[in-house]
Structures are given as structure tokens and as C-alpha cells.
Design a protein around this motif. Structure first.
Motif, PDB file in Angstrom:
ATOM      1  N   SER A   6      25.500 -18.665 -23.983  1.00 28.77           N
ATOM      2  CA  SER A   6      25.461 -17.330 -24.676  1.00 28.77           C
ATOM      3  C   SER A   6      24.437 -17.075 -25.260  1.00 28.77           C
ATOM      4  O   SER A   6      23.774 -17.948 -25.818  1.00 28.77           O
ATOM      5  N   VAL A  13      35.545 -14.848 -21.534  1.00 33.88           N
ATOM      6  CA  VAL A  13      34.928 -13.605 -21.301  1.00 33.88           C
ATOM      7  C   VAL A  13      35.388 -12.959 -20.137  1.00 33.88           C
ATOM      8  O   VAL A  13      35.306 -13.625 -18.892  1.00 33.88           O
ATOM      9  N   ALA A  62      40.787  -8.503 -26.763  1.00 36.61           N
ATOM     10  CA  ALA A  62      39.563  -8.905 -26.808  1.00 36.61           C
ATOM     11  C   ALA A  62      38.619  -7.656 -27.274  1.00 36.61           C
ATOM     12  O   ALA A  62      38.898  -6.528 -27.201  1.00 36.61           O
ATOM     13  N   GLU A  82      27.367 -15.972 -20.432  1.00 30.78           N
ATOM     14  CA  GLU A  82      28.413 -15.078 -21.049  1.00 30.78           C
ATOM     15  C   GLU A  82      27.923 -13.643 -20.801  1.00 30.78           C
ATOM     16  O   GLU A  82      28.752 -12.595 -20.871  1.00 30.78           O
ATOM     17  N   SER A 108      34.798 -20.359 -22.383  1.00 28.88           N
ATOM     18  CA  SER A 108      33.457 -20.779 -23.066  1.00 28.88           C
ATOM     19  C   SER A 108      34.167 -21.271 -24.429  1.00 28.88           C
ATOM     20  O   SER A 108      35.269 -21.408 -24.860  1.00 28.88           O
ATOM     21  N   TYR A 109      33.055 -21.157 -25.374  1.00 31.63           N
ATOM     22  CA  TYR A 109      33.526 -21.634 -26.924  1.00 31.63           C
ATOM     23  C   TYR A 109      32.503 -20.880 -27.701  1.00 31.63           C
ATOM     24  O   TYR A 109      31.202 -21.034 -27.364  1.00 31.63           O
ATOM     25  N   ALA A 110      32.829 -20.545 -29.002  1.00 31.69           N
ATOM     26  CA  ALA A 110      31.861 -19.922 -29.888  1.00 31.69           C
ATOM     27  C   ALA A 110      31.265 -20.895 -30.745  1.00 31.69           C
ATOM     28  O   ALA A 110      31.731 -21.333 -31.744  1.00 31.69           O
ATOM     29  N   VAL A 123      35.312  -9.950 -24.589  1.00 29.17           N
ATOM     30  CA  VAL A 123      35.292 -11.191 -25.126  1.00 29.17           C
ATOM     31  C   VAL A 123      36.660 -11.567 -26.289  1.00 29.17           C
ATOM     32  O   VAL A 123      36.706 -10.799 -26.905  1.00 29.17           O
ATOM     33  N   TRP A 124      37.416 -12.510 -25.501  1.00 32.48           N
ATOM     34  CA  TRP A 124      38.374 -12.739 -26.607  1.00 32.48           C
ATOM     35  C   TRP A 124      37.954 -14.198 -27.227  1.00 32.48           C
ATOM     36  O   TRP A 124      37.707 -15.092 -26.382  1.00 32.48           O
ATOM     37  N   THR A 125      38.030 -14.157 -28.236  1.00 32.47           N
ATOM     38  CA  THR A 125      37.865 -15.653 -29.071  1.00 32.47           C
ATOM     39  C   THR A 125      39.153 -15.774 -30.130  1.00 32.47           C
ATOM     40  O   THR A 125      39.201 -15.038 -30.875  1.00 32.47           O
ATOM     41  N   ASP A 126      39.539 -17.038 -29.948  1.00 30.00           N
ATOM     42  CA  ASP A 126      40.654 -17.774 -30.619  1.00 30.00           C
ATOM     43  C   ASP A 126      39.914 -18.102 -32.107  1.00 30.00           C
ATOM     44  O   ASP A 126      38.770 -18.476 -32.192  1.00 30.00           O
ATOM     45  N   ARG A 158      37.286 -19.464 -26.141  1.00 31.82           N
ATOM     46  CA  ARG A 158      36.957 -18.112 -25.645  1.00 31.82           C
ATOM     47  C   ARG A 158      37.006 -18.117 -24.301  1.00 31.82           C
ATOM     48  O   ARG A 158      36.840 -18.686 -23.435  1.00 31.82           O
TER      49      ARG A 158
END
Length: 250
Positions: free
Chosen positions: A243, A52, A29, A106, A66-68, A42-45, A50
Motif C-alpha cells: 500500500s 480491497v 467498505a 492496493e 491485504s492487511y492494514a 476498502v474494507w478493513t476489519d 483488509r
């Protein structure tokens, strides 16, 4: 009904599975804010899925799914609400109000006690807990899904027809209740559809850009639940996460 985690390919069935998911994500993250020992991470694949994560020392205080997605709306008058949520107004380019909403934000930790947050472009994600799909506007308007929930047999307009939602309409069901809830009914037109796969879990999900009442949201659902195509009209009961990148430190 899909869970928030399942909507972005992170479905886990047990408390221990969720703990393992979060603990596995933390080393990857990115820390975006830190104050008084409290970190916002924040970790985003690569898929866009995502998490948070708010931590204090070794303790995980909060996790937001969540989602980016892309910036598709503009938020104004953003402020903290009870229950760890935020409330805001969705406005157009001229500042005219399109709708209100309650959501998980977020960057809520960065909002603090601010009373005058400037309007900013935002990503609004709708985690699709239940979604109906229609070929187009006419099919939607002919369905029970378009009926307003408070419209009974005697609730008709001047033409003698039941009151119906427009094919592109947004009903922030949780924004104006005694206890704010980040839920909304989203009716809208699908503009884009992308299949996603999370490497960590091997699970797949669908991210669709949906145009509704003057703005766009990103609708996320488990793969094939249901199948979406460009031009479809959706009627979705969603959990909202937003976000607002302008809140991030420069």
C-alpha cells in the motif's frame, strides 16, 4: 500451504463462500476513488484484515487480500505490470536501491498511466504461504532453509561452504521472471508479534513485523502456523501486497 485469505483470518473454502464474504464487506467498505463508474473500495476489519475491492456498477472486478500494517519501507519507480500487478524498487532514506519487487498494489487503479510516481513510504505485507521459524541467526544459518536454492553440491564459495542466504535477506523471486508474480522469499528477524481475530469470521491470525534487507514487512500467518516470537528468525515464502498511501487523493 496457507491461502492468502487464511493468512488474515478470512479463510473460505468455496466460491460461494468467497462471494458472500465480499458482498458482506461491501456495505461497510470505504470508497477511496471513483472514475467512470469504477469504484475502488476498502474494507478493513478491526483486526487489520483488509479487502480491497474494485467494482463497476454491481459487478466486482477484482479483490485484493491485504492487511492494514505500519509503513516499513519506501517505494520508488512504481509502475503497473502485466497481470494486475505493480513492480517497484525498495529504496533507503538516501534513495539507494535495496531491492526490487513485484506485488499487488492496493492503489493500483490510482496509478493509471503515471510514469513518474514520487517515492513514498509504504506498507509491504507478506502473506505467509509457508514459514519456517528459528530461534536465532545461528540456528537459521545451520539449517537447510538458509541454502540458496540454486546451490548444489558443487556450488561452494571460496571457503568450501555452500552458498547461504543471510538471516535478513530478501529474494524477490517473482520480480524478474518473464511473467511477473507477487512472490518473494523473506528471511528476517521478528520485531513484534500480535494475535488478531476477525469478528466477521471468528478466525484468528498472527501479524508480525519482520526486519529484512534494510526495511520491514508485515508477515501475516494463520494463528499458530507457526508460532512466532520476538527475536525469532523466519524463512518465509510469501505473497506480497503493498500500500502506497501517497497515491490516495488528498
Amino acid at each position: 500451504m496457507a491461502t492468502n485469505l487464511a493468512c488474515v483470518g478470512l479463510d473460505v473454502r468455496t466460491r460461494s463462500g468467497f462471494r458472500d464474504l465480499v458482498q458482506g464487506a461491501l456495505p461497510e467498505a470505504k470508497v477511496i476513488a471513483e472514475e467512470g463508474g469504477v469504484r475502488l473500495q476498502v474494507w478493513t476489519d478491526a483486526s487489520g484484515a483488509r479487502l480491497v475491492i474494485t467494482t463497476e456498477g454491481d459487478l466486482v472486478r477484482a479483490v485484493t487480500t491485504s492487511y492494514a500494517g505500519p509503513l516499513g519501507a519506501r517505494l520508488a519507480d512504481v509502475r503497473a505490470a502485466d497481470g494486475g500487478l505493480a513492480i517497484a524498487e525498495i529504496v533507503d532514506a538516501d534513495g539507494d536501491i535495496l531491492a526490487g519487487l513485484a506485488c499487488e498494489l492496493e492503489e493500483l487503479q490510482l496509478l493509471g498511466d503515471a510514469e513518474d510516481v514520487p517515492p513514498g513510504d509504504a506498507c509491504i505485507v507478506g502473506l505467509g504461504r509457508s514459514v519456517e521459524v528459528f530461534a536465532g541467526a545461528d540456528e537459521f544459518l545451520a539449517s537447510d532453509a538458509s541454502l540458496m536454492t540454486f546451490a548444489g553440491d558443487d556450488d561452494v564459495d571460496d571457503g568450501g561452504e555452500p552458498m547461504r542466504f543471510e538471516p535478513e535477506s530478501f529474494s524477490p523471486d517473482g520480480a524478474f521472471t518473464m511473467q511477473a508474480d507477487a512472490v518473494a522469499r523473506v528471511n528476517g528477524t521478528v520485531l513484534d508479534v500480535a494475535a488478531r481475530r476477525v469478528e466477521r469470521t471468528g478466525q484468528e491470525f498472527t501479524a508480525a513485523q519482520v526486519r529484512t534487507d534494510g526495511f520491514e514487512i508485515t508477515l501475516c500467518v494463520p494463528a499458530g502456523e507457526p508460532r512466532l516470537a520476538v527475536g525469532n528468525v523466519v524463512a518465509a515464502n510469501t505473497y506480497l501486497v503493498a500500500s502506497l498511501p501517497s497515491l490516495l487523493p488528498a
